[in-house]
Every structure is written in structure tokens, then in C-alpha cells.
Design an enzyme around this catalytic site. Structure first.
Site, PDB file in Angstrom:
ATOM      1  N   THR A  23      38.514  18.091  26.093  1.00  0.00           N
ATOM      2  CA  THR A  23      37.165  18.600  25.812  1.00  0.00           C
ATOM      3  C   THR A  23      36.363  17.623  24.952  1.00  0.00           C
ATOM      4  OG1 THR A  23      36.018  20.298  24.535  1.00  0.00           O
ATOM      5  CG2 THR A  23      38.277  19.924  23.929  1.00  0.00           C
ATOM      6  N   GLU A  71      34.811  18.537  22.530  1.00  0.00           N
ATOM      7  CA  GLU A  71      34.872  19.053  21.153  1.00  0.00           C
ATOM      8  C   GLU A  71      35.777  18.209  20.257  1.00  0.00           C
ATOM      9  OE1 GLU A  71      34.964  23.128  20.229  1.00  0.00           O
ATOM     10  OE2 GLU A  71      34.203  23.762  22.168  1.00  0.00           O
ATOM     11  N   LYS A  94      43.397  20.495  20.640  1.00  0.00           N
ATOM     12  CA  LYS A  94      43.188  19.671  21.837  1.00  0.00           C
ATOM     13  C   LYS A  94      43.270  18.179  21.468  1.00  0.00           C
ATOM     14  CE  LYS A  94      42.233  20.870  25.492  1.00  0.00           C
ATOM     15  NZ  LYS A  94      43.067  21.294  26.672  1.00  0.00           N
TER      16      LYS A  94
HETATM   17  P1  NAD Z   1      40.831  29.630  30.483  1.00  0.00           P
HETATM   18  O1  NAD Z   1      41.036  30.215  29.133  1.00  0.00           O
HETATM   19  O2  NAD Z   1      39.880  30.253  31.418  1.00  0.00           O
HETATM   20  O3  NAD Z   1      42.237  29.542  31.253  1.00  0.00           O
HETATM   21  C1  NAD Z   1      43.406  29.132  30.627  1.00  0.00           C
HETATM   22  C2  NAD Z   1      44.569  29.467  31.529  1.00  0.00           C
HETATM   23  O4  NAD Z   1      45.771  28.969  30.893  1.00  0.00           O
HETATM   24  C3  NAD Z   1      44.763  30.967  31.749  1.00  0.00           C
HETATM   25  O5  NAD Z   1      44.983  31.240  33.121  1.00  0.00           O
HETATM   26  C4  NAD Z   1      46.005  31.291  30.925  1.00  0.00           C
HETATM   27  O6  NAD Z   1      46.784  32.360  31.453  1.00  0.00           O
HETATM   28  C5  NAD Z   1      46.757  29.980  30.974  1.00  0.00           C
HETATM   29  N1  NAD Z   1      47.669  29.824  29.833  1.00  0.00           N
HETATM   30  C6  NAD Z   1      47.370  29.995  28.519  1.00  0.00           C
HETATM   31  N2  NAD Z   1      48.458  29.791  27.769  1.00  0.00           N
HETATM   32  C7  NAD Z   1      49.473  29.464  28.620  1.00  0.00           C
HETATM   33  C8  NAD Z   1      50.832  29.117  28.451  1.00  0.00           C
HETATM   34  N3  NAD Z   1      51.394  29.079  27.232  1.00  0.00           N
HETATM   35  N4  NAD Z   1      51.568  28.838  29.542  1.00  0.00           N
HETATM   36  C9  NAD Z   1      51.016  28.877  30.789  1.00  0.00           C
HETATM   37  N5  NAD Z   1      49.743  29.211  31.004  1.00  0.00           N
HETATM   38  C10 NAD Z   1      48.974  29.497  29.933  1.00  0.00           C
HETATM   39  O7  NAD Z   1      40.454  28.097  30.217  1.00  0.00           O
HETATM   40  P2  NAD Z   1      39.407  27.161  30.975  1.00  0.00           P
HETATM   41  O8  NAD Z   1      38.061  27.441  30.446  1.00  0.00           O
HETATM   42  O9  NAD Z   1      39.672  27.219  32.423  1.00  0.00           O
HETATM   43  O10 NAD Z   1      39.838  25.737  30.415  1.00  0.00           O
HETATM   44  C11 NAD Z   1      40.823  24.970  31.094  1.00  0.00           C
HETATM   45  C12 NAD Z   1      41.044  23.686  30.297  1.00  0.00           C
HETATM   46  O11 NAD Z   1      39.797  22.975  30.200  1.00  0.00           O
HETATM   47  C13 NAD Z   1      41.520  23.936  28.880  1.00  0.00           C
HETATM   48  O12 NAD Z   1      42.522  22.985  28.586  1.00  0.00           O
HETATM   49  C14 NAD Z   1      40.288  23.704  28.026  1.00  0.00           C
HETATM   50  O13 NAD Z   1      40.630  23.198  26.771  1.00  0.00           O
HETATM   51  C15 NAD Z   1      39.533  22.674  28.839  1.00  0.00           C
HETATM   52  N6  NAD Z   1      38.064  22.727  28.654  1.00  0.00           N
HETATM   53  C16 NAD Z   1      37.354  23.832  29.016  1.00  0.00           C
HETATM   54  C17 NAD Z   1      35.963  23.820  28.850  1.00  0.00           C
HETATM   55  C18 NAD Z   1      35.111  25.002  29.279  1.00  0.00           C
HETATM   56  O14 NAD Z   1      33.893  24.914  29.160  1.00  0.00           O
HETATM   57  N7  NAD Z   1      35.689  26.087  29.786  1.00  0.00           N
HETATM   58  C19 NAD Z   1      35.315  22.730  28.285  1.00  0.00           C
HETATM   59  C20 NAD Z   1      36.080  21.636  27.917  1.00  0.00           C
HETATM   60  C21 NAD Z   1      37.448  21.636  28.125  1.00  0.00           C
END
Ligand code: NAD
Length: 317
Positions: free
Chosen positions: A125, A127, A156
């Protein structure tokens, strides 16, 4: 190619799996997800009967299980999305973030080392770079220092450093992607845009932290997924790629667009006590991935934003 995708039942991971299976006939996917509160397997209904798709419910911190999956199933690539992803939750309780985001990444890196993994993509991210404070400040590049300001961002950044170290120490072929704020269908309703849409649908006040002037660079989830696909295919081992939309908007502008879409009065927006340590502005320079891998965000914001609203209205009807 066999790709192990973690967190594939979440927001971005589900879009990634759908796109990968649609666009690449030579690929099969193992979706490893623990199915936390943030997951919804329904997002993957379109592929659940596809022979190339397999779901495994598992915790990424279970190192033995991760090693078993990677070695027994001859995984070629890992794309790591699984994370605790909500900043507010990290401020309330840090330990799930350290566990999943840091220890979980380490367990997967160990698994990648034990198999014959040719690519490990860490989905990170913007962030991790911390905050910009002025509007005229230069955007963050891949070389900007890591200065995370909240426990989510720190977890992260810690994971990113581990990923880098596995490359430097063991020669693991890793790439790190750092994207800006994603929007689109499938996002959990605790996040800003789905929260505001749901409130607007119910004719409730739309809550905005502080003065509403925090700036985020909004990236359509399908553009993001295309960026990750480019990195998976052509990314150079050991490199970091920023993935951004050059689409900076204040949270207030986002709220105003939603109020307008639902034909509500502007007074529907309510300002609430600010988030602790709330970063003022995130914005990244994404020219490296454009220049080196030929990726660019192409989606028109207003069209995709309306599509996102329509999707939430449809599922909540
Ligand atoms: P989300 O919270 O929608 O989904 C996370 C998924 O990970 C869920 O399906 C959850 O069940 C699974 N999960 C959580 N802990 C787990 C574990 N211990 N073992 C197995 N599965 C597990 O997240 P997202 O928004 O889809 O983000 C995905 C990635 O992208 C993350 O790494 C996040 O840091 C990064 N990211 C997201 C954004 C955003 O705007 N959403 C921005 C920058 C980076």
C-alpha cells in the site's frame, strides 16, 4: 502456471482471480483464504465450478500448511493479498495486524523458499510512505522512505521489509506493488465509499472524519488488477512498483458525489471526531510501472464510481 492467491475472497483478491482466470487459459489458481469477516466467497461464484480454480480455507500464518500447499501442488507463483486491511481496526487492536500481515507474510515467504516459486508478489500500500502534508509536495516514489503512521501501515511496511530481505538474502524472486486507495464492487462495507453509499441509501447522515479534507488517490480495482497482472508477468525480481490512479480527491468530494447521486441535501454530510493519527494526503508517482511495464490506469472515474454505486444498491436491495 499454477498461482497461489492469498486473500482471494476479499475485495481486490476476488477481482484478481476473476481477471486472471478470464484472461489466461494456461493458468490455474489456488485461493487460500481464512474467510475472516472481510471475506465473501460469493464474489467468486463465476469461477467456483471452473476446473482451474480451487479454494482452500487456511490461515496464512500456518507455515506448515503453506509449505505443504506450495510444495505438493507445485506452485509457480504466489500473489499475496491476505491481510487485515482496515486502519480503524488496527488502531483499536494491533495484534491481528502483526500476526496476519507480518507473520503471515513470513510464513508464505518460507513456503516460497521451500518450493520452486518463480515469482512472489507482495500486494502492499502507499500508506507505507506515510503522509504528504502540503498540496504542492512531490508525490511518493518507490525510493521514498518508509514512514508508516498507523499500525496497519506499519505492519504492511514490516512485511515489505521482510519481502525485500528474502530477495537480498536468499535470492527469492519477489516484487512489491504499492497501490493507492481502491474503489469498486466487492469492498467490505466498513470502508469509506461503501459506508457512505449505505448511509445514503438509508437516508442516514454520511459521517466524515475531521474536516473532510484528507486526500486519497482513488484507483479503480480493475485497473489495479491489471497492474498486478503486468508485474506478475514482466516485473523484475527485487523491484517495487507503485500503482496509482493520479486521481486525488478529498473525502469531502467523495461524500458530495454520493449525496448528489442519491439526490440528497449537502447537509446530509456530518463531520465526526477525526481518526487518531489520520494521514492528510496519500499520492504516489506511478510512472515506473507505466514506463517499464506499459501499465496505466485507464478507467474513467465518474463512470466507474457510478457503476460502484449501482453495484452496492443492487446487492443491498
Ligand atoms: P480485504 O480486507 O477486503 O480482504 C482480505 C482478505 O484476506 C479476506 O478475504 C480475508 O478473509 C483474508 N485474510 C485475512 N487474514 C487472513 C489470514 N490470516 N489467512 C488467510 N486469509 C486471510 O482486503 P483488500 O482491500 O482486498 O486488500 C487486499 C490487499 O491489498 C491487502 O494486502 C491490503 O493491504 C492491500 N491494499 C488494499 C488497498 C485498498 O484500497 N483496499 C489499498 C492498498 C493496499
Amino acid at each position: 502456471m499454477k498461482v497461489l492467491v492469498t486473500g482471494g475472497a476479499g475485495f481486490i483478491g476476488s477481482h484478481f482471480i476473476l481477471a486472471l482466470l478470464k484472461e489466461r487459459s494456461d493458468v490455474s489458481v489456488i485461493n487460500v483464504d481464512q474467510l475472516t469477516y472481510a471475506a465473501k466467497l460469493e464474489h467468486l461464484q463465476a469461477v467456483e465450478n471452473d476446473d482451474r480454480y480451487q479454494f482452500v480455507r487456511a490461515d496464512v500464518t500456518d507455515q506448515r500448511k503453506m509449505i505443504q500447499l506450495v510444495t505438493e501442488q507445485h506452485v509457480d507463483a504466489i500473489v499475496h493479498f491476505a491481510a487485515e486491511s482496515h486502519v480503524d481496526r488496527s488502531i483499536a487492536h494491533t495484534s491481528p495486524f502483526i500476526r496476519t500481515n507480518v507473520q503471515g507474510t513470513d510464513a508464505l515467504l518460507q513456503a516460497a523458499l521451500s518450493g520452486d516459486v518463480k515469482r512472489f508478489i507482495q500486494v502492499s500500500t502507499d500508506e507505507v510512505y506515510g503522509t504528504l502534508t502540503r498540496e504542492d509536495e512531490a508525490l511518493f516514489t518507490e525510493r521514498s522512505p518508509l514512514q508508516p503512521n498507523n499500525p496497519y501501515a506499519a505492519s504492511k511496511a514490516s512485511a515489505d521489509l521482510l519481502v525485500r530481505a528474502y530477495h537480498q538474502t536468499y535470492g527469492l524472486p519477489v516484487c512489491i506493488t504499492r497501490c493507492s486507495n481502491n474503489y469498486g464492487p466487492h469492498q467490505h462495507e466498513e470502508k469509506l465509499i461503501p459506508t457512505l453509499i449505505k448511509k445514503a441509501m438509508n437516508n442516514e447522515p454520511l459521517p466524515l472524519y475531521g474536516d473532510g479534507q484528507n486526500i486519497r488517490d482513488w484507483l479503480y480495482v480493475e485497473d489495479h488488477v491489471q497492474g498486478i497482472l503486468k508485474v506478475l508477468e514482466y516485473g523484475k525480481p527485487g523491484e517495487v512498483y507503485n500503482i496509482g490512479g493520479y486521481n486525488e480527491l478529498t473525502n469531502q468530494t467523495i461524500a458530495e458525489k454520493i449525496v448528489e447521486a442519491f439526490q440528497l441535501p449537502i447537509s446530509q454530510i456530518h463531520y465526526v471526531e477525526d481518526r487518531k493519527g489520520h494521514d492528510r494526503r496519500y499520492a504516489i508517482q506511478a510512472d515506473k510501472i507505466e514506463r517499464e511495464l506499459g501499465w496505466k490506469a485507464t478507467t474513467d472515474f465518474d463512470r466507474a464510481f457510478q457503476h460502484t454505486i449501482d453495484w452496492y444498491v443492487g446487492v443491498n436491495r
